[in-house]
Design an enzyme around this catalytic site. Structure first.
Site, mmCIF file in Angstrom:
data_model
loop_
_atom_site.group_PDB
_atom_site.id
_atom_site.type_symbol
_atom_site.label_atom_id
_atom_site.label_comp_id
_atom_site.label_asym_id
_atom_site.label_seq_id
_atom_site.Cartn_x
_atom_site.Cartn_y
_atom_site.Cartn_z
ATOM 1 N N ASP A 1 0.147 -56.563 -17.597
ATOM 2 C CA ASP A 1 0.460 -55.533 -16.171
ATOM 3 C C ASP A 1 -0.759 -55.536 -15.505
ATOM 4 O O ASP A 1 -1.850 -54.860 -16.161
ATOM 5 C CB ASP A 1 0.857 -54.228 -16.965
ATOM 6 C CG ASP A 1 1.401 -53.241 -15.829
ATOM 7 O OD1 ASP A 1 0.635 -53.192 -14.535
ATOM 8 O OD2 ASP A 1 2.490 -52.697 -15.697
ATOM 9 N N HIS A 2 -0.898 -56.230 -14.283
ATOM 10 C CA HIS A 2 -2.149 -56.210 -13.802
ATOM 11 C C HIS A 2 -2.766 -54.949 -13.450
ATOM 12 O O HIS A 2 -3.846 -54.839 -13.021
ATOM 13 C CB HIS A 2 -2.027 -57.251 -12.850
ATOM 14 C CG HIS A 2 -1.412 -57.085 -11.372
ATOM 15 N ND1 HIS A 2 -0.243 -56.968 -11.303
ATOM 16 C CD2 HIS A 2 -1.781 -56.651 -10.133
ATOM 17 C CE1 HIS A 2 0.198 -56.461 -10.143
ATOM 18 N NE2 HIS A 2 -1.109 -56.443 -9.167
ATOM 19 N N HIS B 1 3.978 -50.930 -13.472
ATOM 20 C CA HIS B 1 2.738 -50.409 -12.995
ATOM 21 C C HIS B 1 2.297 -48.776 -12.677
ATOM 22 O O HIS B 1 1.651 -48.557 -13.367
ATOM 23 C CB HIS B 1 2.460 -50.947 -11.504
ATOM 24 C CG HIS B 1 2.864 -52.654 -11.381
ATOM 25 N ND1 HIS B 1 2.255 -53.274 -12.536
ATOM 26 C CD2 HIS B 1 2.857 -53.284 -10.357
ATOM 27 C CE1 HIS B 1 2.541 -54.596 -12.004
ATOM 28 N NE2 HIS B 1 3.130 -54.734 -10.971
ATOM 29 N N THR C 1 -16.683 -42.118 -2.650
ATOM 30 C CA THR C 1 -15.847 -43.633 -2.314
ATOM 31 C C THR C 1 -16.764 -44.574 -2.932
ATOM 32 O O THR C 1 -17.992 -44.910 -2.620
ATOM 33 C CB THR C 1 -15.909 -43.509 -0.701
ATOM 34 O OG1 THR C 1 -14.949 -42.620 -0.252
ATOM 35 C CG2 THR C 1 -15.373 -44.822 -0.205
#
Ligand code: BG6
Length: 484
Positions: free
Chosen positions: A180-181, A243, A397
């Site tokens: 499941d990437h 996902h 960030t």
């Protein structure tokens, strides 16, 4: 453990996934020096082409992913270690030919050890025949054999069970790596660390402090050309059952005993099994219609004209563990929306007492893409003599804080894990089944297998989703901060 003498066989080498993800990831790993010494790559697919043509295609897939100066020499080296075998997916003779090619390559290895990693980038209809063909004709006991399998792993609980069982007749759970990437994405991998390495973040991470959680997946494009596949699956199978539920399980699981693959997955399974099947009343389904010069879903030629397939879904899940009971987890996923974004938004409860009654709620946001970030929205005093409280952000960030780090592609991270035999970021059989159980009843309802199929509400291409969405999330307690 890092295995030398490994051949990676990409089955479905001429397909879309191989082109967009597998080969660029293999090249990315190669140029960063992460593939084992003596590695070879063999593409296998039905398309008849010679090695020159194959190399031409590979180079066109990888050229975008490369930007450094020694690129040309790296591409040449990568070509030299890759080759192609054409063959059918249901033909023993073709697999024998593949095996002969593998043996030729392996005969040049200094030692007897030979390891084979089979990457099945294939349509689901050939998973089983290919697994059979490989086991019968291309298996080796002189080293480690691993098989990477791509979704879709079935369409509901029963078909998933059948597929898992069929594959297990050929390869053991130990040998099987279900991708499941999303589990290879940097921010998803960071969630365990953020949750369990920080007292400040883990305190109050429960029903006492948190009002609601949204896990959002937005894409700004429709099914364009992929409608045939999509219509059979719909948005829930395409991204929610895999996902988004994976992200949810990592977000809500209890602390694993250790960071070993089995300990992590034990906790994930446990939390997944605590989630009851989604209720019809907790769903909002949408389908995009033409707007802004873009075609609607039903105008895609590959889509049946009266399709009720949802291209948007908002689903509220309930995690019945002591930590989370009563907290709504809203999964929202849609195609043809106004932006590309995947994020987790955890909204805390109101400040309960006293002078700050109408103040904005705290929110902890984990942005998975684009531009990985974690930020906490909290209230602070505006500086100055006359001041008030306003919502501000503590902001991590990645681009700023980790400006010099290259964030790996999800597929690079996962293929490397598979080469190392690390299964932490692959989906275990029981995990998969637990995930299907949550969605199977609602999927059967949507397909008209249990009563009249619901009609999804329309939303314009390029919009934020159905107009009903705002009321839907408000119903589960989400409060938007007053506009400044
Ligand atoms: C795939 C879905 O699994 O994930 C696609 O089939 C979707 O429909 C894709 O576009 C999203 O992946 P990413 O990495 O681009 O967010």
């Amino acid at each position: 453990e890092f295995r030398e003498n490994t051949v990676i066989v990409v089955l479905g080498a001429s397909g879309d996934l191989a082109k967009k993800k597998t080969f660029p990831a293999l090249f990315g790993l190669y140029r960063q020096g992460f593939l084992p010494n003596g590695v070879h790559i063999v593409g296998y697919a039905r398309t008849k082409m010679d090695e020159t043509e194959f190399h031409k295609r590979v180079v066109s897939h990888i050229s975008n992913s490369a930007d450094d100066q020694d690129l040309t020499s790296k591409v040449e080296e990568f070509k030299a270690l890759s080759t192609y075998v054409a063959g059918d997916y249901e033909d023993d003779k073709a697999f024998q030919l593949l095996n002969t090619r593998l043996e030729e390559i392996e005969s040049k290895y200094g030692s007897k050890e030979r390891n084979r990693l089979f990457y099945m980038a294939l349509p689901p209809s050939v998973f089983l025949p290919v697994a059979k063909g490989l086991k019968k004709n291309c298996y080796t006991t002189e080293g480690v054999v691993r098989v990477i399998v791509e979704k879709p792993f079935g369409k509901d609980t029963d078909s998933c069970r059948e597929l898992v069982k069929g594959l297990k007749e050929q390869f053991s759970e130990e040998e099987t790596f279900r991708i499941d990437h999303y589990l290879g994405k940097e921010m998803v991998k960071n969630m365990l660390v953020s949750r369990f390495a920080n007292v400040a973040l883990s305190t109050g991470f429960d029903k006492n402090s948190i009002s609601n959680v949204q896990i959002t997946f937005k894409e700004p494009f429709g099914t364009e050309g992929r409608g045939g596949y999509f219509d059979e699956f719909g948005i829930i199978r395409d991204v929610c059952q895999n996902h988004l539920i994976q992200v949810l399980s990592i977000l809500t699981m209890e602390r694993p005993v250790s960071f070993s693959a089995e300990d992590i997955r034990d906790e994930k399974v446990k939390v997944l099994r605590s989630i009851p099947p989604v209720e019809r009343a907790d769903t909002l389904l949408g389908q995009y219609v033409s707007a802004n010069g873009k075609p609607g879903y039903l105008e895609d030629d590959t889509v049946p004209k009266n399709s009720k397939c949802p291209t948007f879904a908002a689903l509220t899940l309930w995690v019945n563990t002591p930590r989370w009971e009563g907290v709504p987890f809203i999964l929202k996923a849609g195609k043809a929306l106004n932006e590309a974004k995947v994020e987790v938004r955890i909204q805390y409860k109101d400040v309960t007492q006293g002078i700050f009654k109408d103040i904005a709620r705290n929110e902890l946001v984990m942005r998975i893409q684009p531009s990985e970030a974690i930020y906490l929205k909290f209230n602070a005093k505006t500086p100055g003599l006359y001041s008030r409280a306003i919502p501000v952000e503590m902001d991590l960030t990645y681009k700023r804080r980790f400006a010099d780090s290259k964030i790996p592609e999800a597929y690079e991270a996962l293929i490397l894990d598979a080469l190392h035999g690390d299964k932490s970021n692959f989906v275990r059989d029981d995990e998969l089944e637990a995930a299907w159980k949550i969605f199977t009843p609602i999927l059967h309802w949507i397909e008209g297998k249990s009563g009249q199929a619901p009609r999804p509400v329309p939303y314009p291409y390029g919009s934020r989703g159905p107009k009903e969405l705002e009321a839907f999330i408000t119903k589960y307690g989400y409060k938007r901060a007053n506009a400044e």
